[in-house]
Scaffold this motif. Structure first.
Motif, PDB file in Angstrom:
ATOM      1  N   PRO A  20      23.588 -59.035  -6.437  1.00  0.00           N
ATOM      2  CA  PRO A  20      24.438 -59.215  -5.228  1.00  0.00           C
ATOM      3  C   PRO A  20      26.153 -58.156  -5.254  1.00  0.00           C
ATOM      4  CG  PRO A  20      24.966 -61.006  -6.011  1.00  0.00           C
ATOM      5  CD  PRO A  20      24.271 -60.564  -7.140  1.00  0.00           C
ATOM      6  N   LEU A  73      17.710 -55.606  -3.518  1.00  0.00           N
ATOM      7  CA  LEU A  73      18.636 -55.896  -1.785  1.00  0.00           C
ATOM      8  C   LEU A  73      18.469 -55.419  -0.786  1.00  0.00           C
ATOM      9  CD1 LEU A  73      21.012 -58.177  -3.473  1.00  0.00           C
ATOM     10  CD2 LEU A  73      18.704 -58.913  -3.517  1.00  0.00           C
ATOM     11  N   PRO A  74      18.357 -56.085   0.176  1.00  0.00           N
ATOM     12  CA  PRO A  74      18.618 -55.439   1.455  1.00  0.00           C
ATOM     13  C   PRO A  74      20.086 -54.197   1.794  1.00  0.00           C
ATOM     14  CG  PRO A  74      17.808 -56.977   1.818  1.00  0.00           C
ATOM     15  CD  PRO A  74      18.064 -57.465   0.434  1.00  0.00           C
ATOM     16  N   ILE A  75      21.275 -55.087   1.048  1.00  0.00           N
ATOM     17  CA  ILE A  75      21.750 -54.596   1.355  1.00  0.00           C
ATOM     18  C   ILE A  75      22.227 -53.403   0.517  1.00  0.00           C
ATOM     19  CG2 ILE A  75      24.245 -56.639   1.701  1.00  0.00           C
ATOM     20  CD1 ILE A  75      24.294 -56.583  -1.618  1.00  0.00           C
ATOM     21  N   THR A 126      21.245 -66.497   2.403  1.00  0.00           N
ATOM     22  CA  THR A 126      20.156 -66.345   1.574  1.00  0.00           C
ATOM     23  C   THR A 126      20.701 -66.995  -0.061  1.00  0.00           C
ATOM     24  OG1 THR A 126      18.997 -65.624   2.510  1.00  0.00           O
ATOM     25  CG2 THR A 126      17.714 -66.309   0.154  1.00  0.00           C
ATOM     26  N   TYR A 127      21.075 -68.459  -0.095  1.00  0.00           N
ATOM     27  CA  TYR A 127      21.790 -68.904  -1.238  1.00  0.00           C
ATOM     28  C   TYR A 127      20.993 -68.614  -2.534  1.00  0.00           C
ATOM     29  CZ  TYR A 127      23.383 -72.337  -3.971  1.00  0.00           C
ATOM     30  OH  TYR A 127      24.418 -73.194  -5.579  1.00  0.00           O
ATOM     31  N   ILE A 155      21.973 -65.564  -3.376  1.00  0.00           N
ATOM     32  CA  ILE A 155      22.642 -64.374  -4.157  1.00  0.00           C
ATOM     33  C   ILE A 155      23.497 -63.998  -2.966  1.00  0.00           C
ATOM     34  CG2 ILE A 155      21.435 -62.157  -3.982  1.00  0.00           C
ATOM     35  CD1 ILE A 155      20.720 -63.000  -6.505  1.00  0.00           C
ATOM     36  N   GLY A 156      23.553 -63.553  -1.154  1.00  0.00           N
ATOM     37  CA  GLY A 156      23.946 -63.560  -0.388  1.00  0.00           C
ATOM     38  C   GLY A 156      22.890 -61.712  -0.860  1.00  0.00           C
ATOM     39  N   GLY A 157      22.018 -61.324  -0.290  1.00  0.00           N
ATOM     40  CA  GLY A 157      21.814 -59.955  -0.356  1.00  0.00           C
ATOM     41  C   GLY A 157      21.575 -59.508   0.579  1.00  0.00           C
ATOM     42  N   GLU A 158      21.764 -60.033   2.026  1.00  0.00           N
ATOM     43  CA  GLU A 158      21.051 -59.809   3.498  1.00  0.00           C
ATOM     44  C   GLU A 158      21.867 -58.609   4.261  1.00  0.00           C
ATOM     45  OE1 GLU A 158      18.529 -60.694   3.961  1.00  0.00           O
ATOM     46  OE2 GLU A 158      18.317 -62.544   2.897  1.00  0.00           O
TER      47      GLU A 158
END
Lengths: 227, 256
Positions: free
Chosen positions: A19, A44-46, B71-72, B74-77
């Motif tokens: 991430p 990843l969406p980010i 979302t644990y 990673i935190g990629g949202e």
């Protein structure tokens, strides 16, 4: 007959799931995918805004994730994220199933999320891959999930999110046995993506030989030996 | 002689049960074990949140509930997904929101983006306790201070350092934030606090709260941890814990 180099490269989802990659790293990552003619980048969406920019005009597809790496988001939020990703223009979505619902004997929740996300994605004529975390849920649970997927007619089943920290919970790199099991349990039109811990050329070839149509890997170097 | 009891220390511990193999029954069993103690908060994932809420309501407990946002572990949202998660979590009983920052933006020095993201998080949280979640180990000291400053400016209550899974936070990083910003922001150490010796060391460095999924280990080692300290050190830590509890924004709700 062994698959050609082009055939192998065109089944690779080049994967970026850490991430904290810098913007420059993401740009380079996307350009590597173009250089190697990989099928797509799974990110990843980010990272979508940068990937869209970098991959414009190329043939590399953009794949992103719903509820990664733990699939425990409720269905309303999974749908919401799937719609956002489609609006961003992704070509495919890899969704992690709610494994906690499975362990809570609420398989109907897994069924409704698969059906719902499948509907949303197919409405836009995009592809859905369902990550079932096979090493963690085990074959017995996987059988039940495969039945649901056969009925819903999703496009792909992916073996695992490949999140190594889940090792104490049973996570293992994808194996030939995993692929053989899925080929046997799924309708013939539903394809299999091998993902999680694929690091060597030998693994790559064995998984393709066992019937994997797509390979998720974050290691570009494994194709160096592909002839 | 002053001694820190587990009951006292509990008030600065967040404990959680979550993971891809954790069932609803596991969550209920885990929290039933701890529900009588005055923990700062209980945490679980969004799927299990309604069940945890139900358990606390039925037991007439006001313990705070926290959930990971984005979302644990990673935190990629994206921001849009995060704000939707926050709204959902609030409507299902969460009172503390542990929100991952876009860590690609922090690593790229895109501070305008980070500022905007914290603003959006705070707007969506509508007065609930917000913890801005980063991994200190992946940041340089200057980046840590930047995140802390933006979190304070944005009105966040806590910085949560560490996602667990074996990552251990440096004492010096905790101390750095406290030296520069004092009590303008609280620091929760998330993960790696395996026993009371470690917990008390973090307290000395300036930590205000810690996340721990094995509180029994803290309880078991608490006496030993205090025996290793000078009497006045224990007294100082006792006072510090008292101060933390009195100034904990999460407790207002519990004591209301």
């Amino acid at each position: 007959m062994s698959p050609s180099r082009e055939e192998i490269l065109s089944c690779i989802d080049y994967t970026l799931i850490k991430p904290d990659a810098t913007y420059d790293y993401v740009k380079k990552f996307c350009n590597d995918a173009i250089t190697h003619s990989f099928f797509g980048v799974a990110i990843l969406p980010i990272y979508l805004p940068i990937a869209k920019q970098e991959l414009k005009g190329s043939n590399v597809k953009i794949i992103s994730f719903v509820s990664y790496p733990m699939g425990n988001n409720p269905i309303e939020l999974k749908s919401h994220t799937a719609k956002l990703l489609l609006k961003e223009g992704v070509d495919e979505i890899d969704m992690v199933i709610n494994t906690s619902a499975l362990f809570s004997e609420e398989i109907e929740k897994v069924k409704s999320e698969i059906e719902e996300i499948n509907r949303i994605i197919h409405r836009e004529q995009k592809l859905l891959k369902i990550i079932i975390e096979l090493p963690i849920i085990g074959y017995e649970n996987a059988n039940k999930v495969c039945e649901i997927i056969n009925r819903a007619q999703a496009d792909y089943v992916s073996t695992s999110a490949g999140f190594k920290s889940f090792k104490p919970l049973g996570w293992r790199p994808v194996s030939v046995q995993h692929i053989q099991f899925l080929k046997k349990s799924l309708d013939s039109n539903i394809k299999v993506k091998a993902s999680g811990g694929i690091r060597t050329h030998k693994q790559l070839m064995a998984l393709i030989k066992a019937g994997a149509s797509r390979i998720g890997t974050c290691s570009a170097s494994i194709i160096r030996r592909v002839k | 002689m002053t001694a820190i009891t587990f009951n006292h220390l509990c008030k600065i511990i967040s404990t959680s049960k979550t993971g891809p193999t954790v069932s609803r029954a596991d969550v209920v069993k885990y929290f039933k074990r701890w529900i009588k103690l005055p923990f700062a908060s209980f945490g679980t994932d969004l799927y299990n949140l309604p069940y945890l809420k139900k358990l606390l309501t039925e037991a007439d407990s006001k313990i705070n509930i926290y959930v990971p946002i984005s979302t644990y572990p990673i935190g990629g949202e994206t921001i849009e997904s995060k704000t939707a998660e926050i709204e959902w979590a609030i409507s299902h009983g969460a009172t503390e929101l542990d929100c991952f920052l876009n860590r690609s933006a922090t690593k790229s020095g895109d501070w305008n983006f980070v500022k905007k993201e914290i603003e959006e998080i705070m707007n969506a949280a509508k007065g609930r306790i917000v913890k801005i979640w980063v991994e200190f180990n992946h940041l340089k000291p200057s980046e840590i201070l930047q995140v802390a400053e933006l979190s304070i400016d944005g009105g966040a209550h806590f910085i949560r350092a560490g996602v667990g899974f074996g990552q251990v936070q440096r004492y010096s990083d905790i101390k750095l934030v406290k030296d520069v910003f004092g009590d303008k922001i609280k620091i929760e150490v998330g993960g790696g606090v395996r026993d009371a010796i470690i917990a008390l060391n973090y307290l000395k460095a300036g930590m205000d709260r810690f996340a721990c999924s094995t509180p029994e280990n803290i309880a078991r080692t608490l006496e030993d941890a205090q025996n290793r300290l000078w009497k006045n050190e224990v007294e100082q830590l006792y006072k510090r814990i008292d101060f933390i509890i009195k100034t904990d924004p999460s407790r207002k709700r519990v004591e209301a």
